[in-house]
Design an enzyme around this catalytic site. Structure first.
Site, PDB file in Angstrom:
ATOM      1  N   HIS A 189     -39.873  -4.745 -46.711  1.00 32.46           N
ATOM      2  CA  HIS A 189     -39.110  -4.345 -45.779  1.00 32.46           C
ATOM      3  C   HIS A 189     -39.791  -5.182 -44.659  1.00 32.46           C
ATOM      4  O   HIS A 189     -38.964  -6.121 -43.846  1.00 32.46           O
ATOM      5  CB  HIS A 189     -38.975  -2.981 -45.368  1.00 32.46           C
ATOM      6  CG  HIS A 189     -37.833  -2.638 -44.519  1.00 32.46           C
ATOM      7  ND1 HIS A 189     -37.963  -3.055 -43.241  1.00 32.46           N
ATOM      8  CD2 HIS A 189     -36.672  -1.979 -44.847  1.00 32.46           C
ATOM      9  CE1 HIS A 189     -36.838  -2.526 -42.663  1.00 32.46           C
ATOM     10  NE2 HIS A 189     -35.932  -2.080 -43.527  1.00 32.46           N
ATOM     11  N   ASP A 242     -36.461  -2.744 -51.384  1.00 28.95           N
ATOM     12  CA  ASP A 242     -36.153  -4.182 -50.507  1.00 28.95           C
ATOM     13  C   ASP A 242     -36.602  -4.978 -51.376  1.00 28.95           C
ATOM     14  O   ASP A 242     -37.558  -5.188 -51.847  1.00 28.95           O
ATOM     15  CB  ASP A 242     -36.593  -3.950 -48.978  1.00 28.95           C
ATOM     16  CG  ASP A 242     -36.437  -2.844 -48.362  1.00 28.95           C
ATOM     17  OD1 ASP A 242     -35.092  -2.501 -47.897  1.00 28.95           O
ATOM     18  OD2 ASP A 242     -37.220  -1.915 -48.161  1.00 28.95           O
ATOM     19  N   HIS A 266     -36.148   6.397 -49.981  1.00 30.84           N
ATOM     20  CA  HIS A 266     -35.822   5.157 -49.057  1.00 30.84           C
ATOM     21  C   HIS A 266     -37.219   4.144 -49.048  1.00 30.84           C
ATOM     22  O   HIS A 266     -38.190   4.766 -48.882  1.00 30.84           O
ATOM     23  CB  HIS A 266     -35.625   5.620 -47.714  1.00 30.84           C
ATOM     24  CG  HIS A 266     -35.326   4.514 -46.964  1.00 30.84           C
ATOM     25  ND1 HIS A 266     -35.845   4.599 -45.409  1.00 30.84           N
ATOM     26  CD2 HIS A 266     -34.562   3.616 -46.623  1.00 30.84           C
ATOM     27  CE1 HIS A 266     -35.469   3.306 -45.023  1.00 30.84           C
ATOM     28  NE2 HIS A 266     -34.514   2.840 -45.820  1.00 30.84           N
ATOM     29  N   ASP A 313     -32.092  -3.099 -52.429  1.00 30.45           N
ATOM     30  CA  ASP A 313     -31.470  -3.607 -51.138  1.00 30.45           C
ATOM     31  C   ASP A 313     -31.800  -5.172 -50.849  1.00 30.45           C
ATOM     32  O   ASP A 313     -32.750  -5.531 -50.405  1.00 30.45           O
ATOM     33  CB  ASP A 313     -32.029  -2.711 -49.845  1.00 30.45           C
ATOM     34  CG  ASP A 313     -31.389  -2.899 -48.793  1.00 30.45           C
ATOM     35  OD1 ASP A 313     -30.914  -4.099 -48.411  1.00 30.45           O
ATOM     36  OD2 ASP A 313     -31.974  -2.232 -47.529  1.00 30.45           O
TER      37      ASP A 313
END
Length: 273
Positions: free
Chosen positions: A41, A27, A5, A85
């Site tokens: 992020h 991200d 992540h 993302d």
């Protein structure tokens, strides 16, 4: 798929793969003209994580290409899937198509090396807002126009907003998407969330007439939640601690039921036991 992540710096690619990740989530933030700008992020982010690591998007993608190109000194064979993302919340809805176009051009050049021995990982474009479904068309049209429609075989989709599954299906219908669908469900690791919607997504996946091919749950850092997720039947777990997920997968209850995905495992095919 053990999905690392918030992997937003090139150094973190190795860090997470070394811990057991075969997939990473990155991200992507956009500038005002809908160009992908940074892998970043920002605050707030998951508890216990540094939210501020970043690269310029082009630089990150070049590093990612090296990590997923056989023969490169930085090649990591285990890394087979990347979830981008896409932080499209900064864009107007009418910029979604442009964002898809610009993302495709960027990946074509810096990741796929214009189709000349580029990175081999499968890519999931994860969009937080159902209204931004035109990003998918922008992306697809661009690869077709550039003569690289074949690369769409490496691209899948996710809507990450925890919307009702029928609404997600409707957005895919509008986008003309009929396959290569991952469905995420989850919440930051600072809060608990039930598996209720995960189970609905899994039911859609296994129904034979739903659109979902794979289901992943985020962000899972605890052994107990990992076991609950595996018991529910997820295909992927997104985590800050890939070693925790790998540990649980090696337990007797799971080691014969689950295997860690390799490049030979098609991420767009619904698994039938």
């Amino acid at each position: 798929w053990i999905m690392g992540h918030m992997v937003n710096s090139i150094a973190q690619i190795d860090e997470f793969v070394n811990l057991g990740a075969n997939s990473i989530e990155t991200d992507v933030s956009f500038d005002k003209q809908a160009n992908p700008e940074y892998t970043y992020h920002g605050i707030p982010c998951d508890c216990g994580r540094n939210c501020l690591k970043w690269e310029y998007f082009n630089d990150f993608v070049k590093g990612l290409r090296r990590a997923t190109t056989p023969g490169d000194s930085k090649y990591r064979e285990k890394l087979v899937l990347v979830v981008f993302d896409l932080k499209t919340g900064s864009l107007y809805d009418n910029q979604a198509y442009d964002a898809g176009t610009k993302l495709a051009k960027n990946l074509l050049q810096h990741y796929w090396n214009n189709g000349n021995n580029g990175g081999r990982a499968y890519i999931v474009l994860s969009i937080p807002n159902l209204n931004h479904y035109k990003l998918i068309a922008g992306f697809k049209d661009t690869l077709k126009n550039e003569g690289h429609e074949d690369l769409l075989g490496k691209v899948g989709h996710d809507f990450s907003g925890n919307d009702d599954i029928p609404d997600v299906e409707e957005a895919y219908k509008k986008a003309g998407v009929t396959g290569h669908v991952w469905q995420s469900d989850g919440i930051t690791n600072c809060f608990p969330r039930t598996l209720k919607r995960v189970r609905l997504a899994i039911a859609n996946r296994d129904s034979g007439n739903g659109i979902i091919n794979k289901v992943y749950y985020w962000t899972v850092d605890k052994r107990s939640t990992t076991r609950d997720s595996l018991d529910a039947g997820v295909d992927g777990i997104m985590t800050n601690y890939p070693d925790v997920i790998a540990d649980v997968l090696s337990e007797s209850a799971y080691k014969n039921k689950y295997k860690i995905a390799t490049y030979e495992d098609n991420p767009w095919e619904t698994f039938k036991a």
